[in-house]
Design a protein around this motif. Structure first.
Motif, PDB file in Angstrom:
ATOM      1  N   THR A   1      -7.989  -8.139   4.365  1.00  8.41           N
ATOM      2  CA  THR A   1      -7.409  -7.674   3.098  1.00  8.41           C
ATOM      3  C   THR A   1      -6.118  -6.883   3.275  1.00  8.41           C
ATOM      4  OG1 THR A   1      -8.740  -5.651   3.100  1.00  8.41           O
ATOM      5  CG2 THR A   1      -9.665  -7.592   1.966  1.00  8.41           C
ATOM      6  N   THR A   2      -5.742  -6.554   4.513  1.00 11.17           N
ATOM      7  CA  THR A   2      -4.467  -5.858   4.739  1.00 11.17           C
ATOM      8  C   THR A   2      -3.766  -6.472   5.947  1.00 11.17           C
ATOM      9  OG1 THR A   2      -5.451  -4.139   6.150  1.00 11.17           O
ATOM     10  CG2 THR A   2      -5.287  -3.664   3.789  1.00 11.17           C
TER      11      THR A   2
ATOM     12  N   ALA B   1       0.832  -1.201   0.000  1.00  8.38           N
ATOM     13  CA  ALA B   1       0.000   0.000   0.000  1.00  8.38           C
ATOM     14  C   ALA B   1       0.868   1.254   0.000  1.00  8.38           C
ATOM     15  CB  ALA B   1      -0.924  -0.008   1.219  1.00  8.38           C
TER      16      ALA B   1
ATOM     17  N   THR C   1      -0.654  -5.304   8.489  1.00  5.16           N
ATOM     18  CA  THR C   1       0.198  -4.178   8.881  1.00  5.16           C
ATOM     19  C   THR C   1       1.368  -4.676   9.709  1.00  5.16           C
ATOM     20  OG1 THR C   1      -1.691  -2.665   8.872  1.00  5.16           O
ATOM     21  CG2 THR C   1       0.279  -1.959  10.070  1.00  5.16           C
TER      22      THR C   1
ATOM     23  N   GLN D   1      -1.155  -5.248   1.123  1.00  6.41           N
ATOM     24  CA  GLN D   1      -2.548  -5.246   0.694  1.00  6.41           C
ATOM     25  C   GLN D   1      -2.818  -6.486  -0.156  1.00  6.41           C
ATOM     26  OE1 GLN D   1      -3.547  -1.430  -0.886  1.00  6.41           O
ATOM     27  NE2 GLN D   1      -5.677  -1.654  -0.292  1.00  6.41           N
TER      28      GLN D   1
END
Length: 354
Positions: A108-109, A31, A111, A48
């Motif tokens: 969906t992500t 991202a 971190t 992502q």
């Protein structure tokens, strides 16, 4: 059953097949990156996914992008003595290493919060290992490799003791828009107080003296002495590493040679390395007619155990032209090393006097 009785069945089967959609396995991206560059090293690192993933199948690493002449990362060479230099990893069995990671509620992500900040200037790579699934049977069967780096802005107020004035040998490995390697002799004049530098970047080409090999090379080949044993090769053969610099000499003269001036800045980092950034410069070759417009580099330099200053980093160009045709944006990687005075070949141009 007569043939005409099969027709409705075949039509129904064809209609059903036509209505099926191909659903690709989940793919990853980084991202916020633009042409492989992230703008802010202090911002969260976010992976992502194109579709929600099954977290039990997620295995990933962030590592140094150290590839050999064949484009292989250390753990892809079949040599256990050259491990991947990992900066963060996640494995559902072993958990997180060198930091922590968190999957979003919509899956969906992902971190990443590394234990230590990812280095600025150094070329890095996100690796998503085979087996990633969306939980519905759509599975990736290959390693996803996403190179990236962080942008670096140098103000000229910190200075550097790591990057010193002298001659360096650079290998620019262009990945887009076409794969190629450009070899460069660079003469740098560095102000240690500010970190500002001026460099003269000159094309390197293979030493044409075929007599360095035994028997001597024919007129269409040159002698490659490193990594050894000496062998006759075509002049366009790529260098494997920057340590093969003795096989290369400067060529500043058009139409096949070039030499251009580069401005930049380096700042010493808490890690002991120096981060480097250059201002945009145009690399123009007359023959073949290639222009790399607005070429910039971000890199990280540090001295090795022998005192050789080595660098790795990233290249970007907003536009690469072949003749008058635009091929689009360019990006790639670079490696470099310093040379002692005795190792520098004759004829490496110095930058213009300031």
């Amino acid at each position: 059953m007569r043939i005409h009785a099969w027709i409705p069945v075949l039509l129904a089967l064809a209609t059903a097949l036509a209505c099926e959609k191909y659903v690709p396995p989940p793919t990853a991206s980084i991202a916020g990156e633009t042409t492989g560059v992230l703008p802010d090293p202090s911002a969260p690192f976010v992976v992502q996914f194109a579709d929600p993933i099954d977290v039990s199948t997620l295995r990933l690493e962030v590592a140094l992008y150290e590839i050999d002449a064949d484009g292989n990362l250390p753990d892809e060479r079949g040599d256990a003595s050259t491990p991947l230099h990992v900066l963060f990893s996640h494995d559902p069995d072993a958990g997180d290493q060198l930091g922590t990671g968190a999957l979003s509620d919509d899956r969906t992500t992902y971190t990443v919060t590394p234990r230590a900040p990812f280095p600025v200037g150094t070329k890095l790579v996100l690796l998503v290992e085979p087996g990633l699934s969306d939980g519905a049977g759509h599975v990736t069967h290959y390693r996803q490799r996403i190179p990236f780096s962080y942008a670096f802005q140098c103000t000229g107020g910190v200075g550097t003791r790591v990057l010193t004035s002298g001659v360096y040998f650079f290998l620019l490995d262009v990945q887009q828009p076409i794969g190629t390697q450009i070899q460069i002799w660079a003469s740098l004049v560095v102000d240690p107080k500010t970190g500002l530098f001026t460099g003269q970047f000159t094309r390197a080409h293979r030493n044409p003296d075929g007599g360095r090999c035994s028997p001597p090379c024919n007129s269409t080949e040159v002698c490659q002495t490193l990594p050894g044993p000496p062998a006759c090769v075509v002049p366009s053969t790529r260098a494997g590493t920057v340590d093969e610099f003795p096989d290369w000499i400067p060529n500043a003269d058009p139409p096949t040679g070039f030499s251009f001036t580069v401005k930049g800045c380096a700042e010493d980092q808490p890690s002991g390395a120096a981060a480097l950034a250059t201002a945009p410069a145009d690399l123009v070759v007359q023959q073949p007619a290639v222009t790399v417009g607005g070429l910039t580099m971000t890199a990280s330099f540090a001295a090795d155990a022998q005192g050789v200053i080595r660098g790795t980093g990233a290249l970007q160009s907003p536009d690469v032209e072949l003749g008058t045709a635009s091929l689009g944006a360019g990006q790639g990687t670079m490696t470099a090393r310093s040379l002692s005075v005795d190792e520098v070949p004759p004829g490496v141009p110095a930058p213009p006097a300031q």
